[in-house]
Design a protein around this motif. Structure first.
Motif, PDB file in Angstrom:
ATOM      1  N   LEU A 405       0.827  -1.207   0.000  1.00  0.00           N
ATOM      2  CA  LEU A 405       0.000   0.000   0.000  1.00  0.00           C
ATOM      3  C   LEU A 405       0.863   1.259   0.000  1.00  0.00           C
ATOM      4  O   LEU A 405       0.531   2.261  -0.637  1.00  0.00           O
ATOM      5  CB  LEU A 405      -0.931  -0.007   1.213  1.00  0.00           C
ATOM      6  N   LEU A 406       1.972   1.235   0.733  1.00  0.00           N
ATOM      7  CA  LEU A 406       2.849   2.395   0.769  1.00  0.00           C
ATOM      8  C   LEU A 406       3.499   2.643  -0.588  1.00  0.00           C
ATOM      9  O   LEU A 406       3.662   3.792  -1.006  1.00  0.00           O
ATOM     10  CB  LEU A 406       3.931   2.189   1.840  1.00  0.00           C
ATOM     11  N   LEU A 407       3.858   1.574  -1.300  1.00  0.00           N
ATOM     12  CA  LEU A 407       4.415   1.735  -2.638  1.00  0.00           C
ATOM     13  C   LEU A 407       3.396   2.378  -3.571  1.00  0.00           C
ATOM     14  O   LEU A 407       3.729   3.263  -4.370  1.00  0.00           O
ATOM     15  CB  LEU A 407       4.845   0.372  -3.187  1.00  0.00           C
ATOM     16  N   ALA A 408       2.142   1.960  -3.473  1.00  0.00           N
ATOM     17  CA  ALA A 408       1.106   2.560  -4.311  1.00  0.00           C
ATOM     18  C   ALA A 408       0.928   4.034  -3.986  1.00  0.00           C
ATOM     19  O   ALA A 408       0.725   4.864  -4.880  1.00  0.00           O
ATOM     20  CB  ALA A 408      -0.219   1.804  -4.123  1.00  0.00           C
ATOM     21  N   ASP A 409       1.023   4.371  -2.701  1.00  0.00           N
ATOM     22  CA  ASP A 409       0.883   5.774  -2.306  1.00  0.00           C
ATOM     23  C   ASP A 409       2.034   6.608  -2.859  1.00  0.00           C
ATOM     24  O   ASP A 409       1.839   7.734  -3.319  1.00  0.00           O
ATOM     25  CB  ASP A 409       0.830   5.864  -0.780  1.00  0.00           C
ATOM     26  N   CYS A 410       3.240   6.064  -2.826  1.00  0.00           N
ATOM     27  CA  CYS A 410       4.387   6.771  -3.401  1.00  0.00           C
ATOM     28  C   CYS A 410       4.208   6.954  -4.905  1.00  0.00           C
ATOM     29  O   CYS A 410       4.570   7.993  -5.470  1.00  0.00           O
ATOM     30  CB  CYS A 410       5.680   6.007  -3.115  1.00  0.00           C
ATOM     31  N   TYR A 411       3.632   5.956  -5.574  1.00  0.00           N
ATOM     32  CA  TYR A 411       3.432   6.062  -7.018  1.00  0.00           C
ATOM     33  C   TYR A 411       2.433   7.159  -7.358  1.00  0.00           C
ATOM     34  O   TYR A 411       2.608   7.901  -8.337  1.00  0.00           O
ATOM     35  CB  TYR A 411       2.945   4.720  -7.553  1.00  0.00           C
ATOM     36  N   VAL A 412       1.378   7.299  -6.555  1.00  0.00           N
ATOM     37  CA  VAL A 412       0.389   8.345  -6.798  1.00  0.00           C
ATOM     38  C   VAL A 412       1.041   9.713  -6.716  1.00  0.00           C
ATOM     39  O   VAL A 412       0.716  10.628  -7.481  1.00  0.00           O
ATOM     40  CB  VAL A 412      -0.773   8.219  -5.795  1.00  0.00           C
ATOM     41  N   ARG A 413       1.980   9.897  -5.785  1.00  0.00           N
ATOM     42  CA  ARG A 413       2.658  11.188  -5.634  1.00  0.00           C
ATOM     43  C   ARG A 413       3.846  11.336  -6.566  1.00  0.00           C
ATOM     44  O   ARG A 413       4.598  12.297  -6.466  1.00  0.00           O
ATOM     45  CB  ARG A 413       3.139  11.346  -4.186  1.00  0.00           C
ATOM     46  N   ARG A 414       4.032  10.374  -7.502  1.00  0.00           N
ATOM     47  CA  ARG A 414       5.122  10.391  -8.482  1.00  0.00           C
ATOM     48  C   ARG A 414       6.480  10.369  -7.810  1.00  0.00           C
ATOM     49  O   ARG A 414       7.454  10.908  -8.322  1.00  0.00           O
ATOM     50  CB  ARG A 414       5.006  11.616  -9.394  1.00  0.00           C
ATOM     51  N   ASP A 415       6.562   9.731  -6.654  1.00  0.00           N
ATOM     52  CA  ASP A 415       7.848   9.564  -5.991  1.00  0.00           C
ATOM     53  C   ASP A 415       8.534   8.309  -6.515  1.00  0.00           C
ATOM     54  O   ASP A 415       7.894   7.400  -7.051  1.00  0.00           O
ATOM     55  CB  ASP A 415       7.667   9.446  -4.471  1.00  0.00           C
ATOM     56  N   GLN A 416       9.845   8.245  -6.321  1.00  0.00           N
ATOM     57  CA  GLN A 416      10.580   7.029  -6.637  1.00  0.00           C
ATOM     58  C   GLN A 416      10.674   6.146  -5.400  1.00  0.00           C
ATOM     59  O   GLN A 416      10.616   6.633  -4.271  1.00  0.00           O
ATOM     60  CB  GLN A 416      11.982   7.370  -7.141  1.00  0.00           C
ATOM     61  N   VAL A 417      10.808   4.857  -5.622  1.00  0.00           N
ATOM     62  CA  VAL A 417      10.952   3.911  -4.521  1.00  0.00           C
ATOM     63  C   VAL A 417      12.151   3.015  -4.799  1.00  0.00           C
ATOM     64  O   VAL A 417      12.506   2.757  -5.953  1.00  0.00           O
ATOM     65  CB  VAL A 417       9.674   3.049  -4.323  1.00  0.00           C
ATOM     66  N   ALA A 418      12.792   2.586  -3.726  1.00  0.00           N
ATOM     67  CA  ALA A 418      13.868   1.601  -3.801  1.00  0.00           C
ATOM     68  C   ALA A 418      13.573   0.537  -2.755  1.00  0.00           C
ATOM     69  O   ALA A 418      12.975   0.831  -1.711  1.00  0.00           O
ATOM     70  CB  ALA A 418      15.231   2.245  -3.563  1.00  0.00           C
ATOM     71  N   LEU A 419      13.992  -0.685  -3.030  1.00  0.00           N
ATOM     72  CA  LEU A 419      13.680  -1.801  -2.135  1.00  0.00           C
ATOM     73  C   LEU A 419      14.928  -2.648  -1.940  1.00  0.00           C
ATOM     74  O   LEU A 419      15.566  -3.069  -2.911  1.00  0.00           O
ATOM     75  CB  LEU A 419      12.550  -2.648  -2.726  1.00  0.00           C
ATOM     76  N   LEU A 420      15.292  -2.857  -0.677  1.00  0.00           N
ATOM     77  CA  LEU A 420      16.383  -3.779  -0.374  1.00  0.00           C
ATOM     78  C   LEU A 420      15.961  -4.654   0.799  1.00  0.00           C
ATOM     79  O   LEU A 420      15.137  -4.251   1.631  1.00  0.00           O
ATOM     80  CB  LEU A 420      17.684  -3.037  -0.077  1.00  0.00           C
ATOM     81  N   ALA A 421      16.511  -5.828   0.857  1.00  0.00           N
ATOM     82  CA  ALA A 421      16.218  -6.774   1.930  1.00  0.00           C
ATOM     83  C   ALA A 421      17.528  -7.220   2.555  1.00  0.00           C
ATOM     84  O   ALA A 421      18.561  -7.314   1.875  1.00  0.00           O
ATOM     85  CB  ALA A 421      15.450  -7.978   1.395  1.00  0.00           C
ATOM     86  N   PHE A 422      17.489  -7.477   3.870  1.00  0.00           N
ATOM     87  CA  PHE A 422      18.694  -7.993   4.534  1.00  0.00           C
ATOM     88  C   PHE A 422      18.322  -9.241   5.312  1.00  0.00           C
ATOM     89  O   PHE A 422      17.334  -9.282   6.047  1.00  0.00           O
ATOM     90  CB  PHE A 422      19.349  -6.934   5.424  1.00  0.00           C
ATOM     91  N   ARG A 423      19.119 -10.278   5.105  1.00  0.00           N
ATOM     92  CA  ARG A 423      18.944 -11.570   5.757  1.00  0.00           C
ATOM     93  C   ARG A 423      20.245 -12.349   5.623  1.00  0.00           C
ATOM     94  O   ARG A 423      21.124 -11.981   4.847  1.00  0.00           O
ATOM     95  CB  ARG A 423      17.778 -12.355   5.139  1.00  0.00           C
ATOM     96  N   ASN A 424      20.366 -13.411   6.402  1.00  0.00           N
ATOM     97  CA  ASN A 424      21.572 -14.238   6.401  1.00  0.00           C
ATOM     98  C   ASN A 424      22.804 -13.399   6.740  1.00  0.00           C
ATOM     99  O   ASN A 424      22.918 -12.908   7.847  1.00  0.00           O
ATOM    100  CB  ASN A 424      21.734 -14.968   5.067  1.00  0.00           C
ATOM    101  N   ARG A 425      23.689 -13.159   5.768  1.00  0.00           N
ATOM    102  CA  ARG A 425      24.956 -12.493   6.073  1.00  0.00           C
ATOM    103  C   ARG A 425      25.071 -11.077   5.502  1.00  0.00           C
ATOM    104  O   ARG A 425      26.116 -10.442   5.669  1.00  0.00           O
ATOM    105  CB  ARG A 425      26.120 -13.327   5.521  1.00  0.00           C
TER     106      ARG A 425
END
Length: 562
Positions: A405-425
């Motif tokens: 839902l937050l990604l969709a909200d950012c898209y409506v405001r024409r913002d850019q999004v980045a996504l990273l995940a951290f797990r293991n090492r």
């Protein structure tokens, strides 16, 4: 028995229009936050009809230059006369009247500064704000100078032409302030957390205008109540009860005093009037502002380590910044009119010096003016998601839904999004900054869960992305979703103590760089270490059990606007 507080009034557009028409320059203006439509246009025309005969109403066009705004050389007349001919600017034309500011939320900050400096007591303004989110708002310098604020719901009420405005204007010139009115308004402002003197002065002027409109010779308590409702209530930054809680406790009375001597002194009439005015202001708090104050999300400044917005980058396209001397080229195009305006005063002298150029406009190198443009500044929301085993066991699926839902909200405001995940090492960049919502959703849906929690590595990776976005002229926001269970350090070795120390150091580095951040605690119950980490980052802390997707969306909007 204490008197009943007055009922909550509607912020009547008719009352605001009538008061403003009595003293537009003294009351500063009206901030109208509503979309384009017949209701808004009808309100502006209603104000125009209430102004005294001869009062000007001028509209500021988008991209106006300094010459038209402030006045300067009349190009056509100067070229025809061979000498400098000055022309009045838009601000001079609006003296004693009203200036209308369309799309006020998009006004250039330099233009807002010029308007704020020129406005003091010279003209009123109607700011038409079409902003959608909290990040699109009228500049504070202008909002502070406008007595009234209306929204779309306020404009829906029918309007009738007020009568007796001429007599009210004559009474206003001789109006006096009643006893205790100024003290009551100052008391209300302090209780609502308004510490600027300008709103109090505007409220006193509104009280005088209300008394003149009602046919009174001096402003009294009733007028102060109306002024507090219309001028001070929407500026509140805290609830009045908070001020009472912060008051120091009274010292205990000495032993042996008579019971009658220990009784509290009765309130004076002035104190009672101030309390009634405060009750009136409390009853007029807008619902959305009241909800934000109850949640402790009142208006905030730029304190607390926040970095200033990135400087405006110049580009070949974008919002005009005005003309300046220079040579035209790839980045800066020629400002033809400004160039001719600079050359016009010297034409008579140049033609005498160069008789071989009769009838031509002689332009020299120093006359050239170039047009600059401001490149749009994008917000980049960087989602750093804890995908470790503990987070997956707790609430990773729910966190994924909230981020969707937050990604969709950012898209409506024409913002850019980045996504990273951290797990293991370590941390993995799943999606570099982009405006492609479908790619972000696919990357999030494919995010696996399980393994250890390299929290410091996740924060470091998100910090690097944020700094890169800032170097490109964008405004980053780091959104960290974690349960706080760090157990892998920066050296990729297990150990909770070392991992926690590394996470604190990474969080402190984000704070030192002034990166705005929001930490969402995904643990089943609020985690003390996650709250501590938010403090080290100077980030806002939100435990997910007490915040649904709507609350998270509002929090991100507030952080991007801060």
């Amino acid at each position: 028995m204490s008197p009943m507080p007055p009922p909550r009034p509607a912020r009547s557009a008719a009352v605001v229009a009538a008061l403003f028409s009595l003293d537009p320059a003294g009351l500063g203006g009206i901030w109208v936050r509503a979309p384009f439509g017949p209701a808004r246009d009808g309100f502006v025309e209603h104000v125009r009809a209430l102004l005294p005969a001869g009062a000007a109403m001028r509209r500021v066009p988008a991209g106006i230059d300094d010459g038209r705004l402030l006045g300067g050389i009349d190009l056509a007349a100067s070229l025809a006369a061979g000498r400098r001919v000055m022309a009045a600017g838009l601000l001079a034309e609006a003296a004693g009247g009203v200036l209308v500011l369309p799309m006020a939320e998009r006004l250039d900050r330099a233009l807002c500064a010029r308007l704020a400096l020129a406005q003091e007591g010279r003209f009123g303004a109607i700011a038409l704000d079409e902003g959608i989110g909290p990040e699109e708002r009228l500049a504070p310098a202008l909002a502070d100078r406008m007595a009234f604020a209306l929204d779309a719901a306020d404009l829906a009420a029918p309007r009738a032409r007020s009568r007796g405005l001429g007599a009210a204007r004559r009474r206003l010139a001789r109006m006096r302030m009643g006893d205790g009115v100024a003290e009551a308004l100052c008391h209300v402002a302090a209780q609502l957390g308004i510490f600027s003197l300008r709103p109090v002065i505007l409220a006193m002027r509104a009280a005088r205008a209300a008394a003149a409109l009602a046919g009174r010779r001096s402003a009294g308590e009733e007028d102060a109540m109306l002024a507090a409702q219309l001028v001070l209530a929407h500026r509140a930054t805290r609830l009045p009860a908070a001020a009472e809680e912060d008051a120091p406790p009274e010292p205990p009375p000495p032993e042996g005093r008579d019971e009658e001597m220990d009784s509290a002194a009765p309130e004076t009439p002035g104190e009672q009037a101030a309390d009634r005015v405060l009750d009136a202001a409390r009853s007029a708090l807008p619902p959305e502002l009241l909800a934000a104050l109850l949640l402790g999300q009142g208006r905030r400044g730029q304190a607390g380590g926040r970095a200033a917005a990135p400087a405006a980058a110049t580009a070949a396209h974008g919002r005009p910044l005005g003309a300046r001397p220079g040579r035209p080229g790839r980045e800066h195009g020629l400002a033809l009119v400004e160039t001719l305006r600079a050359a016009a005063p010297m034409q008579a002298l140049r033609r005498r010096e160069r008789p071989d150029h009769p009838g031509r406009v002689i332009v020299l190198g120093g006359d050239f003016r170039v047009r600059r443009h401001q490149a749009p500044v994008r917000s980049v929301a960087i989602f750093a998601v804890d995908a470790s085993g503990s987070s997956a066991l707790n609430r990773l699926a729910e966190a994924k839904g909230a981020v969707q839902l937050l990604l969709a909200d950012c898209y409506v405001r024409r913002d850019q999004v980045a996504l990273l995940a951290f797990r293991n090492r370590g941390a993995e960049l799943l999606l570099p900054p982009t405006a492609a919502l479908a790619r972000a959703r696919r990357s999030l849906a494919a995010l696996p869960g399980g393994g250890a929690t390299p929290l410091a590595s996740g924060i470091d990776a998100a910090r690097d992305i944020a700094l890169g976005a800032r170097r490109r002229g964008n405004r980053p926001l780091l959104v960290l979703l974690t349960d706080g269970g760090a157990n892998i350090g920066r050296d990729r070795q297990p150990g909770r103590a070392a991992a926690a120390a590394d996470a604190r150091a990474a969080a402190s580095a984000c704070a030192a760089d002034g990166i705005p951040a929001l930490l969402i605690d995904t643990a089943p119950r609020p985690n003390a270490f996650a709250a501590e980490l938010a403090g080290a980052m100077r980030a806002r802390y939100l435990p997910l059990p007490f915040a649904d997707a709507r609350a998270l969306s509002r929090a991100i909007r507030a952080e991007q606007a801060a």
